[in-house]
Design an enzyme around this catalytic site. Structure first.
Site, PDB file in Angstrom:
ATOM      1  N   ILE A 437     -67.285  87.520 -38.196  1.00  0.00           N
ATOM      2  CA  ILE A 437     -67.194  86.054 -38.204  1.00  0.00           C
ATOM      3  C   ILE A 437     -67.684  85.446 -36.892  1.00  0.00           C
ATOM      4  O   ILE A 437     -67.922  84.249 -36.801  1.00  0.00           O
ATOM      5  CB  ILE A 437     -65.747  85.623 -38.532  1.00  0.00           C
ATOM      6  CG1 ILE A 437     -65.289  86.261 -39.853  1.00  0.00           C
ATOM      7  CG2 ILE A 437     -65.606  84.122 -38.625  1.00  0.00           C
ATOM      8  CD1 ILE A 437     -66.211  86.002 -41.029  1.00  0.00           C
ATOM      9  N   HIS A 699     -55.218  88.792 -38.429  1.00  0.00           N
ATOM     10  CA  HIS A 699     -54.073  88.214 -37.727  1.00  0.00           C
ATOM     11  C   HIS A 699     -53.030  89.265 -37.391  1.00  0.00           C
ATOM     12  O   HIS A 699     -52.034  88.974 -36.744  1.00  0.00           O
ATOM     13  CB  HIS A 699     -53.460  87.085 -38.551  1.00  0.00           C
ATOM     14  CG  HIS A 699     -54.454  85.968 -38.766  1.00  0.00           C
ATOM     15  ND1 HIS A 699     -55.262  85.928 -39.867  1.00  0.00           N
ATOM     16  CD2 HIS A 699     -54.782  84.917 -38.005  1.00  0.00           C
ATOM     17  CE1 HIS A 699     -56.046  84.859 -39.768  1.00  0.00           C
ATOM     18  NE2 HIS A 699     -55.783  84.236 -38.648  1.00  0.00           N
TER      19      HIS A 699
HETATM   20  N1  GLN Z   1     -66.732  81.992 -34.997  1.00  0.00           N
HETATM   21  C1  GLN Z   1     -65.365  81.836 -34.637  1.00  0.00           C
HETATM   22  C2  GLN Z   1     -64.795  83.162 -34.156  1.00  0.00           C
HETATM   23  O1  GLN Z   1     -65.184  84.154 -34.665  1.00  0.00           O
HETATM   24  C3  GLN Z   1     -64.536  81.334 -35.790  1.00  0.00           C
HETATM   25  C4  GLN Z   1     -63.098  81.117 -35.389  1.00  0.00           C
HETATM   26  C5  GLN Z   1     -62.235  80.449 -36.426  1.00  0.00           C
HETATM   27  O2  GLN Z   1     -62.531  80.423 -37.590  1.00  0.00           O
HETATM   28  N2  GLN Z   1     -61.120  79.911 -36.027  1.00  0.00           N
HETATM   29  O3  GLN Z   1     -63.964  83.220 -33.297  1.00  0.00           O
HETATM   30 ZN    ZN Z   2     -61.497  81.694 -39.050  1.00  0.00          ZN
END
Ligand code: GLN
Ligand code: ZN
Length: 759
Positions: A437, A699
């Site tokens: 991500i 998480h």
């Molecule tokens: N690109 C961001 C990360 O990887 C996304 C964070 C998020 O969705 N809160 O930290």
């Molecule tokens: Zn996120």
């Protein structure tokens, strides 16, 4: 004893984050329980002294909104709503275990509090929960304050909101918490009796769920339950006077029902909400929320005075109040210094918590002595607004010209199916492509370098070398693990919003403007005060550097307009949709630069898209219109074969799934692991582009094994066609350690590989 003008709540974290320090050293066993309790007691008494000094001198004017972690968790413990898995722990240990979990006790879930960036702990209840008045801290704190010479007003999350925000337990996941309302009312009655015994003249119950349409229970049902429960509580003989507050939104639909319950005072938010036309409320005190509790702008006292006068037309006795607790704003402007020439201006435009208390005290004087008595204050506030309207940077002609010239086609890309085939050809990805991500864990070298950079021990060039090292490390690791679309790891960012706020024009950054996000965690939101535009790169050079190290595609990473707004303090002198378009144009230019640097995949994160959804259903359409429009403006300037990704998290997307599809991102990654892909049921038919439901819950430090990940991918394949499915974690990895990150990513790649072979 009547209710005086007041605030609905005060920041709990401490002007110098005393609560954070007390909590973290207690959790780390560096202090004893007694030392921890002492530190929090000092903080409470310091806050009472400060509020008295600021002018909240009448009995019950000072709210007690202190908490060790979260006000919803407090109310749950008060009513004995404590999951059975904590039965082996005593009070405070059970409380912190529910909040944070420990090795043998999974925590309760945490989620966003209405349309704010504060997170509360979700209570769990079922048919067997032993609901009863249990935790007596509210009364103990009342007595503690009384002994120190303060008559405070205890504040508790109300019974309806407590249950409306609760969920079933693991044993009875579909249990409807609201069916336990009568038991909870009995627990609250016991609290009232005890408060009465302790001598409390007033208690405040917060019922913000009466101002929202975004919950499973309808507003009509909640109002009906509230009317019944508060009539019961009001008819009790042994109780303090009840102040029923409905913060965070419009309570006009329930106002008359609540005013008729027999409670002595009602609180309404007159910023987001209004009073119903022709409403009568004789015999009650109306605490009119005219000072915004969730933003940092100075109050227009003229406008506030008008609202207070209109509130008087209900026949109620009117006092001044905030729209919400001040927990969403920093403590004080005192000590904040911004760069010249902004500094002289900005100070006069702002009001943090303490300055808002002073505004309440001023308005109260106006109410009691007539508006002439505060003439000079009203004139000063009007002058500040007028000065701001024409101040440098507030309106920037070139920015306005650009937004005014926007055409519908600026928010449109070509046919999605065609785009997809062009992107496939260019990127040459396998079936079920794997990616992450954005952020990677930050190694201690990096944290040390950042501290040295701040203290001046390390120069810019030295710091940039450290960042490059970090990026190289992250790229090499991903190549070795075998991921398909790589990321640079976001090492240059301290925070995904503040990083951009510091690079863009139109923002100011505070030094000590900390706001509690949850428990001991704080954020320092930037102030979006002027027209936003870009005068320099927003970090594209780091992505370019990362791409130079590998032949695999590196995904460029940006934060979207809605999320930047949600996690800052946005200006309120122009519509948010306009602010969003300004941000979108700045991002659009950065996106174009990334493309020019050879980047083929670009992700624009919008994790806060659901968070800002207005509480009022009537406002959803407008919000979703401008928020989706801004995202599309940021991302539609690209070539057809450039692949746009977006990422969303913090669950409950089902309600806005149509809007997520309307973002028209080529690939959307969403949080889904905790709900075991539940989300995907609503995806079928709505979503025609690619989707990456998170298969690893980042998480938790737990490493998911290959079998479990394979199962989740297979589960996703029941709702998503194989050639539309991506494999990725739930969210960014910056909160994880390297050991678990490496292993989890290896398992994730193995799992994708084994499902690919089967297909
Ligand atoms: N690109 C961001 C990360 O990887 C996304 C964070 C998020 O969705 N809160 O930290
Ligand atoms: Zn996120």
């Amino acid at each position: 004893m009547t209710l005086p003008s007041t605030i609905l709540g005060y920041p709990r974290i401490g002007a110098n984050r005393e609560l954070k320090r007390a909590l973290e050293s207690f959790w780390a066993a560096k202090t004893t329980r007694e030392e921890f309790l002492d530190a929090t007691r000092s903080l409470r008494l310091a806050n009472y002294a400060r509020l008295t000094e600021l002018g909240l001198t009448e009995p019950a004017a000072i709210p007690d909104t202190h908490t060790y972690y979260d006000q919803v968790l407090d109310a749950a413990f008060l009513a004995g709503i404590i999951p059975a898995r904590f039965a082996d722990l005593d009070g405070l240990d059970a409380y912190f275990a529910a909040a944070r979990g420990d090795a043998s006790h999974p925590a309760n879930e945490m989620t966003k509090w209405f349309d704010t960036n504060y997170h509360y702990i979700v209570p769990e209840i079922d048919s067997t929960t032993a609901v009863a008045y249990t935790d007596r801290q509210v009364v103990a704190r009342y007595t503690e304050a009384a002994e120190a010479g303060y008559t405070v007003r205890p504040v508790v999350v109300g019974p309806v909101t407590l249950l409306a925000l609760a969920k079933g337990t693991e044993r009875e996941p579909d249990f409807d918490p609201l069916t336990r309302i009568d038991d909870v009312a009995v627990a609250y009655a016991a609290l009232l009796a005890e408060l009465q015994g302790a001598g409390a003249p007033w208690v405040q119950f917060d019922e913000p769920t009466l101002a929202t349409d975004n919950l499973p229970a309808s507003r009509a049902r909640l109002t009906e339950i509230a009317a019944r429960v508060y009539s019961q509580l009001a008819s009790l003989e042994s109780r303090p006077q009840i102040f029923l507050a409905v913060p965070y939104g419009d309570s006009s639909a329930s106002f008359e029902a609540l005013a008729a319950t027999g409670v002595e005072a009602i609180g309404v938010d007159l910023d987001r909400g209004s009073l119903p036309e022709g409403a009568r409320a004789e015999g009650v005190t109306l605490a009119a929320g005219v000072v915004d509790g969730r933003n940092i702008w100075r109050t227009d006292l003229r406008e506030a005075a008008d609202k207070l006068e209109r509130a008087r037309a209900t026949g109620a006795r009117v006092v001044a109040s905030t729209t919400t607790s001040l927990q969403h704003v920093p403590h004080t402007l005192e000590g904040e210094v911004w760069d010249e020439p902004l500094n002289a201006n900005l100070h006069a435009w702002l009001a943090f918590a303490d300055e808002k208390v002073a505004e309440i005290v001023t308005l109260d004087r106006g109410l009691r002595e007539g508006w002439d008595a505060i003439d000079a204050d009203i004139a000063a506030s009007t002058a500040a607004f007028e000065q701001r309207a024409s101040a440098d940077g507030v309106t920037v002609a070139s920015v306005r010209e650009r937004t005014a010239a926007l055409r519908p086609e600026d928010r449109r890309r070509g046919d999605a199916v065609l785009r997809r085939s062009l992107q496939r050809a260019r990127l040459d990805l396998p079936l079920l492509p794997t990616t992450t991500i954005g952020s990677f864990p930050q190694r201690s070298e990096l944290r040390v370098a950042r501290a040295k950079r701040r203290s001046g021990e390390l120069d810019e060039a030295g710091y940039r070398e450290v960042l490059k090292n970090e990026i190289r490390h992250v790229i090499e690791l991903q190549e070795e693990i075998g991921l398909d679309v790589l990321v640079h790891g976001e090492a240059e960012r301290n925070d995904m919003v503040q990083y951009f706020a510091e690079l863009l024009e139109g923002f100011a950054v505070t030094h000590n403007g900390w706001v509690q996000s949850y428990g001991s965690r704080c954020t320092r939101p930037s102030i979006l005060w002027g027209d936003v535009y870009r005068t320099r790169s927003l970090g594209g050079e780091w992505i370019e550097y990362a791409q130079s190290l590998t032949s695999k595609p590196v995904k460029g990473m940006l934060t979207g307009p809605v999320t930047i707004i949600a996690w800052s303090f946005p200006r309120r002198d122009i519509p948010l949709g306009e602010v969003a378009d300004q941000l979108a144009l700045a991002l659009r230019d950065e996106v174009a630069d990334l493309e020019a640097k050879g980047i083929t995949v670009i992700q624009v994160d919008e994790p806060a898209l659901r968070e800002l959804l207005p509480l009022d259903e009537a406002r959803h359409e407008d919000y979703l219109g401008w928020s989706v429009g801004a995202f599309r403006l940021a991302t539609s300037g690209v070539r057809e074969d450039t692949q746009i990704h977006t990422h969303l998290c913090y669950s409950e997307f089902n309600q806005i799934i149509g809007a997520i599809a309307a973002l028209d991102a080529d690939v959307t990654s969403v949080e889904a692991a905790r709900s075991r892909m539940e989300l995907l049921e609503s995806v079928e038919g709505t979503f025609t582009n690619d989707i990456g439901p998170g298969v690893w819950d980042i998480h938790s430090p737990r490493v998911p094994d290959t079998a479990e990940l394979t199962d989740l991918i297979s589960a996703a394949l029941r709702n998503v066609a194989a050639d539309h499915l991506w494999v990725n974690p739930d969210c960014g990895l910056k909160t994880r350690a390297y050991a678990e990150t490496e292993q989890s990513l290896r398992n994730l790649v193995d799992a994708a590989q084994s499902v690919r072979e089967r297909l």
